[in-house]
Design a protein around this motif. Structure first.
Motif, PDB file in Angstrom:
ATOM      1  N   GLU A  48       2.197  -3.163   7.324  1.00 52.49           N
ATOM      2  CA  GLU A  48       2.063  -4.457   6.664  1.00 52.49           C
ATOM      3  C   GLU A  48       3.238  -4.700   5.716  1.00 52.49           C
ATOM      4  O   GLU A  48       3.704  -5.837   5.554  1.00 52.49           O
ATOM      5  CB  GLU A  48       0.741  -4.515   5.899  1.00 52.49           C
ATOM      6  N   ASP A  49       3.712  -3.625   5.095  1.00 51.93           N
ATOM      7  CA  ASP A  49       4.875  -3.723   4.212  1.00 51.93           C
ATOM      8  C   ASP A  49       5.831  -2.556   4.525  1.00 51.93           C
ATOM      9  O   ASP A  49       5.715  -1.477   3.924  1.00 51.93           O
ATOM     10  CB  ASP A  49       4.468  -3.687   2.749  1.00 51.93           C
ATOM     11  N   THR A  51       9.039  -2.443   3.925  1.00 50.42           N
ATOM     12  CA  THR A  51      10.287  -2.505   3.147  1.00 50.42           C
ATOM     13  C   THR A  51      10.606  -1.242   2.361  1.00 50.42           C
ATOM     14  O   THR A  51      11.790  -0.943   2.168  1.00 50.42           O
ATOM     15  CB  THR A  51      10.271  -3.715   2.200  1.00 50.42           C
ATOM     16  N   TYR A  80       5.139 -11.608   3.984  1.00 51.68           N
ATOM     17  CA  TYR A  80       5.764 -10.571   4.812  1.00 51.68           C
ATOM     18  C   TYR A  80       7.262 -10.870   4.995  1.00 51.68           C
ATOM     19  O   TYR A  80       8.125 -10.005   4.788  1.00 51.68           O
ATOM     20  CB  TYR A  80       5.056 -10.524   6.170  1.00 51.68           C
ATOM     21  N   ARG A  83       9.314 -10.451   1.804  1.00 53.23           N
ATOM     22  CA  ARG A  83       9.610  -9.051   1.506  1.00 53.23           C
ATOM     23  C   ARG A  83      10.798  -8.555   2.350  1.00 53.23           C
ATOM     24  O   ARG A  83      11.661  -7.821   1.858  1.00 53.23           O
ATOM     25  CB  ARG A  83       8.384  -8.177   1.768  1.00 53.23           C
TER      26      ARG A  83
END
Length: 533
Positions: A48-49, A51, A80, A83
Motif C-alpha cells: 500500500e505504501d 515508498t 498513493y 507518495r
C-alpha cells in the motif's frame, strides 16, 4: 546541436532508453516528462505504501493489489500517487490482470493531477521480463562506462607524456568533461587554460574575471588537506565553479585546478576530474618539489665546470652525493655512460623518451641527442636489459665502470664506438672492444673498406690475385723494405719490386704515401672473408 560528451551520462540509463529496449505493447497513458531522467532501478511492489523501500528514480510496477476494496477509492488512490511523487518515482507501470482488466480511472486521474508518468503493461509482458531487460541494459551501460573511462585515462596519460603536458592534459580534460579549466600556480598566476567545444571557454572569455576567483584561490592556496572549494557566477558556463588544490607530499600548496560548468558533474565525470588532479599534482611535484639533486648538479656543472675535476675534497664529495642521489646510488658506487642509437625505432618525442630511459636505466641523468640518447647509470646493463632495449628498435654502446672525475673521458670512449654500432647493427661494450684501429673499425666496416680499396685486385683470377695480396701484405709488414720483404717472402728483391709496382698500377695509388700504406694495411686485415667468398 553539439552532441554531449561521451561521459555526460554514465552509470545509469534514462527512462526513454529503457522503454526503447522493451518489447512492443507497453502503452503510455500519461507522459509526465520524465523520459530523460536517469532510471535507477525497476521494482514490482504490491504494498500500500512502497515508498520507504524505493530509491529516487524508480520505475515502479504494480498489478493493482493496493487498489482493491477501499484502496481503490479516489482519495486512497490520490494519496498513493502523491507518495510516489514525493519519493521521486520516475514512472508507474500498471499490469493488466489478474486483478484488473484495465487501468482504473481513479489512478489515471491522480497521475494526471500530480504529473506522474503512467504506463499500461499488457498481460503478455511479465514484470520479470521487464526487470531482466533493465538489468541487462544497465550491465551493458556499465561496460560502456568502463571502456570510456579507460580510454579517457589513456588520453590523460598520453597528455602527461607530451612536450607540453599541463596544456595537453587540460585539453584532454575539457574534451571529456563539459567544463572550462584553469591551472593556477602557487603564485596565483594562470599557467594553462582549457576550453570545451560547447562554448564554455577559459575564465577570461566567459566574463569571470581573474579577480573574482581571488577569494577561492586564497582559500585553496592557504588551506590544508584534500578539499574542493565551490563558487557560482552569473556567467555562461560558470554557474558552478569548483577548485581543487594541487599539493606536495608534505601538503604544501603548489597550485590549483579551477573548473567551471553550468550543471553538476556526473559521478563518472568527477572520476575523470580526480584523475586529472592526481596527474597534475605529479607534474607539479616533479617540477617543484621532486628530487633536487639533478638540478643542483646541473647548476654546479654549468656555473663551475672545473669543480667536477679539480674541486676541493669537500666540494667533490658534495658533488658525488648529488650524483649518487640522481642515480639512486651511493657515493662510492661506480657508474657507467650509456649511449642509445636509434636504428628502426619510432620517434616517441623527447619527453616520452626521457621518461622511458629514466625508468629502464633507473637514473635521472638522461640527455636526448641527435643520434638517440646518452645516460649515466649505476646499473651493470646486463643482457636482459640490452635485449629489452633492442626490442624497441635501439642499439646500445655501454661504457665501462668509472668514477665521477672520469665521466668525460668515458663519454668520449663510448662516443667513439657509435659508428661501429651503426655499421654492424649490434650493441657494443667498451670493455669488450680491442682498442686498435682494426678493433674500433669492426668487421663490417673493415670488410667494406677492403672491398672498396682492393677491388681491382680482388676482381682478378685467384692465380693472379692471391700472389699479389701475399706480396703486398709482406711488403707493408716490413714497412716497404725491399730486402726485408724479399727475405720474408722468399723472393728476389726485384721480383718483389715488380709485383708491388703492378699493385700500385692496378690500385692507381701512390704506395709511397704513408696514409695509403696505412689504409691498405687495415684493409688487408679483412680481405680473407672476401677471398673465401
Amino acid at each position: 546541436m553539439t552532441p554531449e560528451p561521451a561521459t555526460a551520462r554514465l552509470s545509469f540509463v534514462t527512462l526513454d532508453q529503457f522503454l526503447a529496449k522493451l518489447p512492443p505493447g507497453l502503452v503510455t497513458l500519461h507522459d509526465g516528462g520524465s523520459g530523460g531522467e536517469l532510471l535507477r532501478w525497476v521494482e514490482p511492489s504490491e504494498l500500500e505504501d512502497p515508498t520507504p523501500y524505493l530509491p529516487e528514480g524508480e520505475f515502479l510496477l504494480t498489478a493493482g493489489l493496493p487498489f482493491l476494496g477501499e484502496g481503490g477509492s479516489a482519495g486512497k488512490v490520490d494519496e498513493y500517487v502523491q507518495r510516489l511523487v514525493g519519493a521521486k518515482v520516475a514512472a508507474l507501470g500498471f499490469g493488466i490482470r489478474p486483478y484488473f482488466d484495465a487501468v482504473p480511472e481513479e489512478l489515471l486521474g491522480a497521475c494526471r493531477r500530480h504529473n506522474l508518468t503512467l504506463f499500461e503493461v499488457p498481460e503478455s509482458l511479465p514484470f520479470a521480463a521487464i526487470g531482466l531487460e533493465f538489468s541487462q541494459l544497465l550491465e551493458s551501460d556499465n561496460a560502456r562506462v568502463f571502456r570510456q573511462l579507460a580510454e579517457t585515462n589513456r588520453q590523460l596519460m598520453r597528455a602527461v607524456l607530451s612536450p607540453r603536458p599541463e596544456h595537453e592534459l587540460l585539453a584532454a580534460l575539457v574534451q571529456r568533461v563539459p567544463v572550462w579549466a584553469l591551472l593556477v600556480g602557487a603564485d596565483g598566476r594562470v599557467r594553462a587554460r582549457g576550453s570545451n567545444a560547447r562554448g564554455s571557454n577559459g575564465a577570461g572569455s566567459t566574463g569571470v574575471e581573474h579577480s573574482l576567483l581571488a577569494p577561492m584561490l586564497e582559500r585553496l592556496l592557504s588551506g590544508s588537506g584534500p578539499r574542493v572549494e565551490m563558487e557560482g557566477f552569473d556567467q555562461p558556463g560558470s554557474a558552478l565553479v569548483f577548485g581543487h588544490p594541487l599539493r606536495s607530499t608534505k601538503d604544501a600548496n603548489l597550485g590549483a585546478l579551477i573548473l567551471g560548468s553550468d550543471a553538476p558533474l556526473t559521478p563518472a565525470q568527477n572520476n575523470v576530474v580526480q584523475s586529472a588532479v592526481g596527474l597534475l599534482e605529479l607534474l607539479v611535484r616533479q617540477r617543484t618539489s621532486g628530487s633536487l639533486a639533478p638540478s643542483q648538479l646541473a647548476t654546479a656543472a654549468l656555473l663551475h665546470p672545473e669543480s667536477l675535476v679539480s674541486g676541493g675534497t669537500k666540494q667533490l664529495n658534495g658533488l658525488k652525493d648529488l650524483l649518487a642521489q640522481s642515480l639512486s646510488s651511493t657515493r662510492s658506487a661506480q657508474m657507467r655512460v650509456v649511449q642509445g642509437i636509434r636504428l628502426d625505432a619510432a620517434d616517441e618525442g623527447p619527453v616520452r623518451e626521457v621518461l622511458q630511459w629514466r625508468r629502464l636505466f633507473d637514473t635521472k641523468l638522461v640527455e636526448v641527442t641527435e643520434y638517440g640518447f646518452a645516460a649515466i647509470t649505476r646499473l651493470r646493463v646486463d643482457e636482459p636489459l640490452v635485449a629489452d632495449v633492442e626490442k624497441l628498435g635501439w642499439r646500445l654502446v655501454i661504457g665501462e665502470p668509472t668514477e665521477m672525475t672520469e665521466l668525460s673521458a668515458a663519454y668520449q670512449r663510448v662516443s667513439s664506438l657509435r659508428s661501429r654500432v651503426l655499421s654492424t647493427g649490434k650493441s657494443a661494450r667498451v670493455e669488450e672492444v680491442s682498442w686498435s684501429v682494426a678493433g674500433l673499425l669492426g668487421r663490417e666496416a673493415g670488410t667494406l673498406l677492403a672491398e672498396r680499396l682492393l677491388a681491382p685486385i680482388l676482381s682478378l683470377e685467384p692465380e693472379r690475385r692471391d700472389p699479389l695480396l701475399v706480396v703486398l701484405r709482406g711488403w707493408l709488414s716490413e714497412n716497404g723494405s725491399w730486402d726485408g720483404s724479399a727475405k720474408l717472402l722468399g723472393l728476389h728483391r726485384n721480383s718483389v719490386r715488380r709485383q708491388v709496382g703492378v699493385v700500385g698500377e692496378l690500385l692507381d695509388m701512390d704506395l709511397n704515401a704513408a696514409q695509403v700504406r696505412a689504409e691498405l694495411w687495415f684493409a688487408l686485415q679483412y680481405v680473407e672473408e672476401l677471398v673465401a667468398a
